[in-house]
Design a protein around this motif. Structure first.
Motif, PDB file in Angstrom:
ATOM      1  N   PHE A   4       0.837  -1.203   0.000  1.00 57.06           N
ATOM      2  CA  PHE A   4       0.000   0.000   0.000  1.00 57.06           C
ATOM      3  C   PHE A   4       0.875   1.257   0.000  1.00 57.06           C
ATOM      4  N   GLN A   5       1.953   1.209   0.772  1.00 58.19           N
ATOM      5  CA  GLN A   5       2.860   2.347   0.822  1.00 58.19           C
ATOM      6  C   GLN A   5       3.492   2.616  -0.540  1.00 58.19           C
ATOM      7  N   LEU A   6       3.884   1.532  -1.218  1.00 55.90           N
ATOM      8  CA  LEU A   6       4.504   1.671  -2.533  1.00 55.90           C
ATOM      9  C   LEU A   6       3.518   2.227  -3.550  1.00 55.90           C
ATOM     10  N   ILE A   7       2.308   1.670  -3.594  1.00 52.00           N
ATOM     11  CA  ILE A   7       1.316   2.098  -4.578  1.00 52.00           C
ATOM     12  C   ILE A   7       0.919   3.551  -4.351  1.00 52.00           C
ATOM     13  N   SER A   8       0.631   3.915  -3.107  1.00 51.95           N
ATOM     14  CA  SER A   8       0.252   5.302  -2.815  1.00 51.95           C
ATOM     15  C   SER A   8       1.416   6.251  -3.089  1.00 51.95           C
ATOM     16  N   GLY A   9       2.641   5.808  -2.805  1.00 51.52           N
ATOM     17  CA  GLY A   9       3.805   6.639  -3.088  1.00 51.52           C
ATOM     18  C   GLY A   9       4.015   6.872  -4.573  1.00 51.52           C
TER      19      GLY A   9
END
Length: 250
Positions: A4-9
């Motif tokens: 989730f952190q990667l996608i939102s980033g």
């Protein structure tokens, strides 16, 4: 959580990239940058774009608060401190941008174009702040992405090119903004006046911006203090555990 952190980033990095590209188009002409802005507005004000941008921002921020809360040690390498500082400055840009464009448009009918935006930034004295906040957010996103892809052979081969993009995009964006500023000053020989709707509702917009910044900083500080309290309680329990074992053995 890492996914989730990667996608939102990545969503936020794409937003920043397009923002920098829009400014870069100002090197050639104010009209060309304006066409890029119209396209960007269509993308980010559409339902999917709105969900992606503000949903991604919310997810990334919540995960950042979780990281601050759960971190037990703050002895970080310099690169990690730089990435942390750059990332925490990004919401300040998003808040200012959201209030002065999206909120002003939704509540007061302000339709931004680059001439109006540049005039508003010049008259408010925040043109330097706008440029200063774009670069750290871009740096944070690029560093975060690099940490995820650096183990791949193709990423190592492309490292010089990626470093060039990292450095050149903010520089070209700043040059484009300066050129747009010159173009706007050339079109307006007299004193610059911001859009009438912004003048009328300036106090209300400043209140929105102030309250959102205060809420953002309050959440950051609360997450840090709550994490420190939890760490202190854990250390206290760990110190008491051997004492209880010793008492029981007696």
């Amino acid at each position: 959580m890492r996914r989730f952190q990667l996608i939102s980033g990545v969503v936020l990095l794409v937003y920043l990239f397009l923002h920098l590209v829009n400014h870069t188009l100002g090197i050639w002409s104010l009209d060309l940058a304006g066409h890029g802005l119209v396209l960007a507005i269509k993308v980010w004000r559409s339902v999917p774009g709105t969900v992606l941008l503000y949903g991604g921002s919310a997810v990334h921020f919540v995960l950042a608060l979780r990281t601050i809360y759960t971190r037990r040690y703050w002895k970080l390498p310099l690169a990690e401190w730089i990435r942390l500082w750059a990332g925490l400055s990004l919401p300040l840009l998003l808040i200012r941008h959201a209030v002065s464009t999206r909120l002003a448009a939704s509540l007061y009918g302000f339709e931004p174009d680059y001439e109006r935006i540049v005039i508003a930034l010049i008259t408010s004295g925040t043109q330097g702040l706008q440029l200063a906040l774009l670069a750290p957010g871009w740096l944070h996103g690029c560093m975060g992405l690099w940490l995820r892809i650096r183990h791949y052979a193709w990423a190592q081969r492309a490292k010089p090119w990626l470093l060039g993009v990292l450095v050149l995009m903010p520089v070209l964006s700043a040059v484009g903004f300066v050129r747009m500023r010159q173009a706007v000053l050339g079109l307006n020989a007299g004193a610059l006046h911001p859009d009438a709707s912004l003048i009328v509702h300036q106090a209300a917009l400043e209140t929105w911006r102030h309250n959102m910044v205060v809420a953002y900083l309050s959440l950051l500080i609360s997450a840090f203090l709550a994490g420190q309290l939890r760490n202190w309680l854990e250390r206290r329990r760990q110190r008491r555990a051997p004492m209880r074992i010793g008492v029981r053995s007696l």
